[in-house]
Enzyme design. Sequence first.
Site, PDB file in Angstrom:
ATOM      1  N   GLU A  76      30.458  42.671  50.604  1.00  0.00           N
ATOM      2  CA  GLU A  76      30.634  44.161  50.538  1.00  0.00           C
ATOM      3  C   GLU A  76      31.143  44.753  51.819  1.00  0.00           C
ATOM      4  O   GLU A  76      30.533  44.523  52.966  1.00  0.00           O
ATOM      5  CB  GLU A  76      29.543  44.896  50.059  1.00  0.00           C
ATOM      6  CG  GLU A  76      28.851  43.962  48.814  1.00  0.00           C
ATOM      7  CD  GLU A  76      28.103  44.988  48.066  1.00  0.00           C
ATOM      8  OE1 GLU A  76      27.619  46.010  48.363  1.00  0.00           O
ATOM      9  OE2 GLU A  76      27.832  44.653  46.856  1.00  0.00           O
ATOM     10  N   CYS A 118      20.909  37.848  53.228  1.00  0.00           N
ATOM     11  CA  CYS A 118      20.468  37.960  54.435  1.00  0.00           C
ATOM     12  C   CYS A 118      18.986  37.277  54.280  1.00  0.00           C
ATOM     13  O   CYS A 118      18.384  37.334  53.195  1.00  0.00           O
ATOM     14  CB  CYS A 118      20.181  39.481  54.625  1.00  0.00           C
ATOM     15  SG  CYS A 118      19.342  39.553  56.756  1.00  0.00           S
ATOM     16  N   LEU A 225      14.781  49.237  65.036  1.00  0.00           N
ATOM     17  CA  LEU A 225      13.465  49.427  65.422  1.00  0.00           C
ATOM     18  C   LEU A 225      12.464  49.584  64.177  1.00  0.00           C
ATOM     19  O   LEU A 225      11.567  49.054  63.913  1.00  0.00           O
ATOM     20  CB  LEU A 225      13.336  50.560  66.427  1.00  0.00           C
ATOM     21  CG  LEU A 225      11.779  50.685  67.079  1.00  0.00           C
ATOM     22  CD1 LEU A 225      11.258  49.595  67.755  1.00  0.00           C
ATOM     23  CD2 LEU A 225      11.949  52.094  67.871  1.00  0.00           C
TER      24      LEU A 225
HETATM   25  N1  SAH Z   1      20.988  43.170  59.677  1.00  0.00           N
HETATM   26  C1  SAH Z   1      21.417  44.090  60.533  1.00  0.00           C
HETATM   27  C2  SAH Z   1      22.477  45.074  60.412  1.00  0.00           C
HETATM   28  C3  SAH Z   1      22.437  45.640  58.815  1.00  0.00           C
HETATM   29  S1  SAH Z   1      21.318  46.611  58.310  1.00  0.00           S
HETATM   30  C4  SAH Z   1      20.113  44.944  60.975  1.00  0.00           C
HETATM   31  O1  SAH Z   1      19.311  45.098  60.461  1.00  0.00           O
HETATM   32  O2  SAH Z   1      20.065  45.755  61.802  1.00  0.00           O
HETATM   33  C5  SAH Z   1      21.939  48.162  58.850  1.00  0.00           C
HETATM   34  C6  SAH Z   1      20.603  49.131  58.939  1.00  0.00           C
HETATM   35  O3  SAH Z   1      20.359  49.852  57.898  1.00  0.00           O
HETATM   36  C7  SAH Z   1      19.528  48.458  59.573  1.00  0.00           C
HETATM   37  O4  SAH Z   1      19.013  49.590  60.852  1.00  0.00           O
HETATM   38  C8  SAH Z   1      18.277  48.732  58.721  1.00  0.00           C
HETATM   39  O5  SAH Z   1      17.160  48.953  59.302  1.00  0.00           O
HETATM   40  C9  SAH Z   1      18.785  49.819  57.733  1.00  0.00           C
HETATM   41  N2  SAH Z   1      18.464  49.552  56.361  1.00  0.00           N
HETATM   42  C10 SAH Z   1      18.108  48.462  55.688  1.00  0.00           C
HETATM   43  N3  SAH Z   1      17.723  48.908  54.261  1.00  0.00           N
HETATM   44  C11 SAH Z   1      17.594  50.411  54.375  1.00  0.00           C
HETATM   45  C12 SAH Z   1      17.422  51.139  53.382  1.00  0.00           C
HETATM   46  N4  SAH Z   1      17.227  50.922  52.118  1.00  0.00           N
HETATM   47  N5  SAH Z   1      17.725  52.559  53.639  1.00  0.00           N
HETATM   48  C13 SAH Z   1      17.944  52.937  54.757  1.00  0.00           C
HETATM   49  N6  SAH Z   1      18.417  52.156  55.823  1.00  0.00           N
HETATM   50  C14 SAH Z   1      18.073  50.845  55.630  1.00  0.00           C
HETATM   51 FE1  SF4 Z   2      18.974  41.594  56.964  1.00  0.00          FE
HETATM   52 FE2  SF4 Z   2      16.659  43.269  57.487  1.00  0.00          FE
HETATM   53 FE3  SF4 Z   2      19.145  43.949  58.307  1.00  0.00          FE
HETATM   54 FE4  SF4 Z   2      18.498  44.101  55.685  1.00  0.00          FE
HETATM   55  S1  SF4 Z   2      17.588  45.370  57.565  1.00  0.00           S
HETATM   56  S2  SF4 Z   2      20.290  43.444  56.430  1.00  0.00           S
HETATM   57  S3  SF4 Z   2      17.022  42.243  55.548  1.00  0.00           S
HETATM   58  S4  SF4 Z   2      18.132  42.180  58.895  1.00  0.00           S
END
Ligand code: SAH
Ligand code: SF4
Length: 357
Positions: A76, A118, A225
Amino acid sequence: MSAGEPKWRGRQVSEAVYRQRIVDVEAITTLPKALRERLIAEGWRVGRPTIGQVFTSRDGTERYLVQGQVDGLTVETVWMPEGDEGEAGDTVGADPGGEGAGRSWDRGTICVSSQVGCAVNCQFCLTAKLGLQRNLTAGEIAGQVVAVLDRQGVEVGKDRVNLVFMGMGEPFLNYDNFMLAVRLLVEEVGLSPQRMTVSTSGIVPGIERFAKEPAEIRPKLAISLNAPNDEVRSELMPINRKWPIEAVVDAVRRVRLRAKERITFEYVLLGGVTDQPKHAAEVARLVRRTGLPAKVNLIAWNPGPEIPYATPSADAVETFRRALGAEGVPVYLRRPRGRDIYAACGQLKRTVEDSTG
Ligand code: SAH
Ligand code: SF4
């Protein structure tokens, strides 16, 4: 490329594919005709992943299922245009096919995936539900970008396009392919690494490697974070048990920031869980204690089926933002984009379901 040809032939090919956007070996006229014929006979193909399905949001966001090159899996990619104030909703249902679709944006952001699924298993994230299906190749990562640039008719060097590696997957658990893709995008496509941001859940060895990358190809860094302290973070993000906040911050300190560059801390607001005023005070203290030039991006949690969290009220979000701001922390609220088509942060999951029926 390796077809028994010297290395610089490979450069000619990537120049043709990424810069001139050629999609046919025959058309790479910088290669001798005999070589082109041989490559075609041997079954070599060039090109980029193709956009299979398109979902268009009321707010102009488009979510794409991009066909991988290795197997049938789709990945995606999200395009978030700016400047049309969300007036692009009238394209819902239609697929204008990119070129000639008229242009309602003056800048945009492409959200790129680095893995299918992931493995990190953050409790609030829909992508986590897929588990890790596989790593994407460098070509598949860079290819998502090139496919969207094509579709939107972006003129590299003229149009303002940002890349965020915040799609599916954990980029720092697919480090080599991810960085190779960045290198391709910088050196062959001509995009600036200062307009790219990679987000990590806090993979310390990855951050340490990242800190050693030369500034000419290093994107900006964002850390997910998502919690005010280790206790809450370990609940939400099991990876925190391996690399707690302090270990992550220590690794981040090794990154030599460019002038005016800041580290982004992303913070997902979960109703009742991470959005309380006392949490804001803790986050402010934590961010100050890092001593890093930093800002906080707040993201109100985007819902997903069978995930037992709540989206905070607009009031709670605003109160949290103000509290952080009042503590002197630069804070931004990320507007949810494309929630109606499951394109918003943490909502990228439908891929596999869609492609397997
Ligand atoms: N795996 C990496 C990058 C992809 S996720 C990471 O986790 O940083 C990108 C961002 O989306 C991350 O900051 C994550 O915390 C946030 N995220 C994940 N699920 C979410 C949700 N359901 N609602 C809002 N933000 C979300
Ligand atoms: Fe993977 Fe966590 Fe990022 Fe979702 S928020 S893509 S599970 S690292």
